[in-house]
Design a protein around this motif. Structure first.
Motif, PDB file in Angstrom:
ATOM      1  N   ILE A  24       0.835  -1.205   0.000  1.00  0.00           N
ATOM      2  CA  ILE A  24       0.000   0.000   0.000  1.00  0.00           C
ATOM      3  C   ILE A  24       0.868   1.252   0.000  1.00  0.00           C
ATOM      4  O   ILE A  24       0.576   2.239  -0.695  1.00  0.00           O
ATOM      5  N   LEU A  25       1.954   1.212   0.765  1.00  0.00           N
ATOM      6  CA  LEU A  25       2.830   2.379   0.856  1.00  0.00           C
ATOM      7  C   LEU A  25       3.520   2.675  -0.478  1.00  0.00           C
ATOM      8  O   LEU A  25       3.761   3.839  -0.815  1.00  0.00           O
ATOM      9  N   ILE A  26       3.839   1.632  -1.237  1.00  0.00           N
ATOM     10  CA  ILE A  26       4.420   1.851  -2.566  1.00  0.00           C
ATOM     11  C   ILE A  26       3.425   2.584  -3.466  1.00  0.00           C
ATOM     12  O   ILE A  26       3.784   3.539  -4.186  1.00  0.00           O
ATOM     13  N   ALA A  27       2.155   2.164  -3.435  1.00  0.00           N
ATOM     14  CA  ALA A  27       1.134   2.839  -4.237  1.00  0.00           C
ATOM     15  C   ALA A  27       0.939   4.287  -3.799  1.00  0.00           C
ATOM     16  O   ALA A  27       0.806   5.192  -4.630  1.00  0.00           O
ATOM     17  N   VAL A  28       0.947   4.522  -2.488  1.00  0.00           N
ATOM     18  CA  VAL A  28       0.757   5.878  -1.972  1.00  0.00           C
ATOM     19  C   VAL A  28       1.948   6.766  -2.352  1.00  0.00           C
ATOM     20  O   VAL A  28       1.781   7.934  -2.716  1.00  0.00           O
ATOM     21  N   ALA A  29       3.162   6.209  -2.262  1.00  0.00           N
ATOM     22  CA  ALA A  29       4.346   6.982  -2.644  1.00  0.00           C
ATOM     23  C   ALA A  29       4.313   7.356  -4.131  1.00  0.00           C
ATOM     24  O   ALA A  29       4.698   8.468  -4.514  1.00  0.00           O
ATOM     25  N   THR A  30       3.842   6.438  -4.953  1.00  0.00           N
ATOM     26  CA  THR A  30       3.693   6.743  -6.381  1.00  0.00           C
ATOM     27  C   THR A  30       2.688   7.869  -6.597  1.00  0.00           C
ATOM     28  O   THR A  30       2.897   8.768  -7.426  1.00  0.00           O
ATOM     29  N   LEU A  31       1.592   7.839  -5.846  1.00  0.00           N
ATOM     30  CA  LEU A  31       0.591   8.899  -5.938  1.00  0.00           C
ATOM     31  C   LEU A  31       1.184  10.245  -5.541  1.00  0.00           C
ATOM     32  O   LEU A  31       0.934  11.262  -6.193  1.00  0.00           O
ATOM     33  N   GLY A  32       1.983  10.265  -4.474  1.00  0.00           N
ATOM     34  CA  GLY A  32       2.595  11.510  -4.041  1.00  0.00           C
ATOM     35  C   GLY A  32       3.566  12.073  -5.060  1.00  0.00           C
ATOM     36  O   GLY A  32       3.576  13.285  -5.319  1.00  0.00           O
ATOM     37  N   ALA A  33       4.383  11.202  -5.651  1.00  0.00           N
ATOM     38  CA  ALA A  33       5.329  11.666  -6.668  1.00  0.00           C
ATOM     39  C   ALA A  33       4.592  12.202  -7.903  1.00  0.00           C
ATOM     40  O   ALA A  33       4.979  13.232  -8.468  1.00  0.00           O
ATOM     41  N   TYR A  34       3.535  11.532  -8.303  1.00  0.00           N
ATOM     42  CA  TYR A  34       2.760  11.988  -9.463  1.00  0.00           C
ATOM     43  C   TYR A  34       2.097  13.335  -9.174  1.00  0.00           C
ATOM     44  O   TYR A  34       2.085  14.235 -10.019  1.00  0.00           O
TER      45      TYR A  34
END
Length: 307
Positions: free
Chosen positions: A68-78
């Protein structure tokens, strides 16, 4: 004005790159959580005979948090690349939800650690009593004793009342027969092919099992707690960056509007046209007070009077 715009753009870029770096660090942390959770889950799987089923929940939750944290980090970078205030706020909310999950995993691990001793004493003694009757239990006990180089629960004498060859026999402590998995050195008789135990492990398996399971639970608890507090800082950082981006965008739009007003630019239909009174058109419209206010002048010649 140019210096102010340059400072504004520099602040926007700094906030954007900071959020990208923070998201990248969280992605690395997520990979670490997945590795720790997978390792502990594998350890618990190897000794599943002696570990209750609910003990597998914290490492599984840790693995889920990592993905989940990987997906959230991707969202933040985007969101940082797009400079989207909405996505960055959503990123902060998701980080807060992950923070709650990490606190839950830490609490479960701390509770699990307090139950390790009683659980192992119960399951290990039960496994010894079922060693002769259940091949699955025998395989699990042999794996534990040979892998950890131990024998019995507290000592090798624990097999005295549990192992088949020791039943219905009066034996001293030195004559207790133990399974071959308790032996550090084995010798095979060439004549009859029987295997003889030359050296038995001196210590029981409880201490090593207790250390492994307790340290695994402690690793989950401390790791989840540490990452949770770092995650909380990430939540605050995300909301602060979103506020900064919103303010910078508002200032930039306000300055753009002021520039348009100062130039007298009118926006209509997506096209930009100069005003009617501007010097660009070369035409200046008269005010209402300057149009039609004078009556037409009529000239009447005056003739001399004739008496």
């Amino acid at each position: 004005m140019a210096n102010r715009d340059l400072q504004l753009n520099s602040g926007m870029k700094c906030a954007k790159y900071m959020l990208i770096i923070v998201s990248f660090m969280f992605a690395l942390t997520a990979i670490l959580l997945i590795m720790v959770g997978t390792t502990i889950q594998a350890i618990f799987g190897d000794f599943s005979l002696f570990i209750d089923g609910h003990f597998s929940s914290p490492p599984a939750l840790l693995i889920a948090i990592g993905f989940i944290l990987i997906a959230v980090a991707t969202l933040g970078a985007y969101g940082a690349v797009k400079e989207s205030v909405m996505l960055i706020n959503l990123y902060g909310v998701c980080l807060f939800l992950v923070f709650i999950l990490e606190v839950s995993a830490a609490i479960a691990a701390f509770v699990m650690q307090s139950q390790v001793r009683g659980m192992l004493i119960r399951t290990m003694h039960q496994a010894l009593t079922e060693y002769d009757s259940d091949p699955y239990v025998a395989a699990g006990v042999d794996f534990m004793q040979s892998g950890l180089e131990c024998c019995g629960v507290d000592e090798p004498e624990d097999w005295k009342d549990c192992y088949g060859p020791n039943k219905n026999a009066t034996l001293g402590s030195d004559d207790v027969v133990v399974p071959n998995s308790c032996c550090g050195r084995l010798a095979q008789d060439v004549s009859d092919g029987q295997v003889t135990c030359l050296e038995t492990f001196d210590y029981g398996c409880f201490r090593k099992m207790n250390f492994i399971v307790s340290q695994s639970a402690m690793l989950i608890a401390t790791g989840a707690t540490t990452v949770a507090f770092v995650q909380l800082l990430g939540v605050l950082c995300a909301f602060m960056l979103a506020k900064t981006l919103r303010r910078n965008k508002s200032i930039r739009e306000a300055r753009r509007w002021q520039l348009q007003q100062s130039l007298g630019v009118l926006i209509s239909g997506g096209k930009m046209a100069p005003p009617m009174n501007s010097a660009v058109t070369g035409y200046q419209q008269l005010d209402n007070g300057e149009q039609g206010t004078h009556e037409p002048y009529t000239y009447t010649p005056q003739s001399p009077s004739v008496n």
